[in-house]
Design an enzyme around this catalytic site. Structure first.
Site, PDB file in Angstrom:
ATOM      1  N   TYR A   5       0.798  -1.230   0.000  1.00 18.66           N
ATOM      2  CA  TYR A   5       0.000   0.000   0.000  1.00 18.66           C
ATOM      3  C   TYR A   5       0.827   1.274   0.000  1.00 18.66           C
ATOM      4  CZ  TYR A   5      -4.943  -1.055   0.281  1.00 18.66           C
ATOM      5  OH  TYR A   5      -6.235  -1.392  -0.020  1.00 18.66           O
ATOM      6  N   LYS A  46       2.262 -15.057   3.631  1.00 17.42           N
ATOM      7  CA  LYS A  46       2.631 -15.883   2.474  1.00 17.42           C
ATOM      8  C   LYS A  46       4.153 -16.036   2.517  1.00 17.42           C
ATOM      9  CE  LYS A  46       1.423 -17.893  -1.451  1.00 17.42           C
ATOM     10  NZ  LYS A  46       0.417 -18.963  -1.644  1.00 17.42           N
ATOM     11  N   ASP A  92      -3.929 -17.884   1.195  1.00 16.21           N
ATOM     12  CA  ASP A  92      -4.883 -18.588   0.320  1.00 16.21           C
ATOM     13  C   ASP A  92      -5.710 -19.587   1.117  1.00 16.21           C
ATOM     14  OD1 ASP A  92      -2.219 -19.356   0.432  1.00 16.21           O
ATOM     15  OD2 ASP A  92      -2.277 -20.587  -1.366  1.00 16.21           O
ATOM     16  N   ASP A  95      -6.903  -5.929   3.893  1.00 10.92           N
ATOM     17  CA  ASP A  95      -7.922  -5.207   3.121  1.00 10.92           C
ATOM     18  C   ASP A  95      -8.905  -6.216   2.518  1.00 10.92           C
ATOM     19  OD1 ASP A  95      -9.129  -3.108   1.770  1.00 10.92           O
ATOM     20  OD2 ASP A  95      -7.783  -3.262   0.051  1.00 10.92           O
TER      21      ASP A  95
END
Ligand code: NAI
Length: 334
Positions: A124, A173, A206, A230
């Site tokens: 971001y 991740k 995921d 988000d």
């Protein structure tokens, strides 16, 4: 003397839902006064400024604000007014509670999740560039710092401790992004050592999405980086009835902005159709933050009663009531 709170009504449905909030707070006798300062498209058209100086002054004096949705006009110097305010005031914790509400039909039961999203770093930061003159290749930078990880993860653990919850789920991740997400995960492991009664659960983003749409009741506190947070917070809002009932808070060390998660809903703006609940629930979180728990409880009870025993609901919740009718019903139930 009443505490003064900066009220930023915003654009689109913002002014309508802000009126609803003000009348409910006034009817409940909440001992605060609102100082209204707007930002966004409407203000730009009148003054040529997207964020007027008077808004900054008000925020810096009052330290607590509640905000409606703001649409950022494209090409006016800001990527997003919302992101700008979060960065300017270093509001590093984006906190989004999501739970089932009575009378709001959803496919899932017993959902009660709070997402802690890091609000100032990650992808971001918006640092992007083309790699060649022909603009056939572009890159974006994801910045993660130990300080940034530490403060958001610490907030999540403190919340779990204060609410007697025994698990915090860190979402990452790090199997692919070994340095950036790896730092976030490592920091979570270190912080968790200071909370022996709280289990740290590590889940890859995921898998987290799949788990949330299969067994959301398993999760209580989720902490993650900016972009994953988000996406997950909108996903979780969808589990409990949509954006119209999703509150949010952006909290730093001594300034906080409470806001509805949804946008300015231009498709229904000015039609007295908007659901004001997301802003009202954000207002309840704000009352807890400024230690007006008694008023927070009073308004929360009236909201729950309205949803539970009446069929006065806005269209997004399957009803036919206008914003004003819904607001009046909550006031009647106070
Ligand atoms: P949106 O959230 O405004 O609307 C999505 C859909 O949800 C629309 O169908 C809308 O009618 C409905 N909806 C949203 N809030 C509702 C409510 N309270 N009651 C009933 N229905 C509601 O998202 P969209 O259309 O992507 O964004 C519109 C504008 O809002 C954009 O300019 C965007 O930049 C801005 N925005 C601002 C945010 C903020 O201030 N925090 C957050 C998200 C978007």
């Amino acid at each position: 003397m009443n505490k003064i709170i900066t009220l930023i009504p915003g654009d689109g449905i913002g002014p309508e839902i802000s009126e609803s909030l003000k009348s409910i707070f006034a009817a409940a006798g909440v001992p605060i006064s609102f100082e209204t300062e707007n930002a966004g498209t409407d203000v730009y058209e009148k003054t040529g400024e997207l964020i007027p100086e008077s808004l900054y002054k008000s925020m810096e004096k009052n330290r607590v604000a509640i905000k409606g949705p703001i649409a950022t006009p494209i090409g006016k110097g800001f990527r997003s007014i919302n992101v700008y305010l979060r960065k300017k005031y270093d509001l590093y914790s984006n906190i989004r509670p999501c739970r089932n509400l009575p009378g709001v039909k959803t496919r899932f039961e017993n959902v009660d999740i709070v997402i802690f999203r890091e609000n100032t770093e990650g992808i971001y930061i918006g640092e992007e560039k083309y790699e060649d003159e022909g603009k056939t290749s572009a890159i974006a930078i994801k910045r993660i710092t130990e300080k940034g990880c530490h403060r958001i993860i610490k907030s999540a653990f403190e919340y779990a401790k204060n609410n007697n919850l025994d698990k915090v789920t860190v979402v990452h991740k790090a199997n692919i992004l070994k340095l950036t997400d790896g730092l976030f995960l490592e920091t979570a492991r270190k912080i968790s050592e200071g909370y022996p009664k709280i289990t740290l659960e590590e889940t890859i983003i995921d898998n987290m999405c799949m788990q949330l749409v299969s067994r959301p009741e398993k999760y209580k506190v989720i902490v993650t980086m900016n972009l994953y947070g988000d996406i997950l917070s909108d996903l979780v809002a969808g589990l409990v009835g949509g954006l119209g009932i999703a509150p949010g808070a952006n909290i730093g060390d001594d300034i906080a902005i409470f806001e509805a998660v949804h946008g300015s809903a231009p498709d229904i703006a000015g039609q007295n159709k908007a659901n004001p609940l997301a802003l009202i629930l954000s207002g309840i979180e704000m009352l807890k933050y400024i230690n007006l728990h008694e008023y927070a409880e009073k308004i929360e009870k009236a909201v729950l009663k309205t949803l539970e025993v009446s069929d006065v609901k806005t269209a997004d919740l399957g009803g036919i009531a206008t914003t004003t009718e819904f607001t009046d019903k909550i006031i009647e139930n106070l």
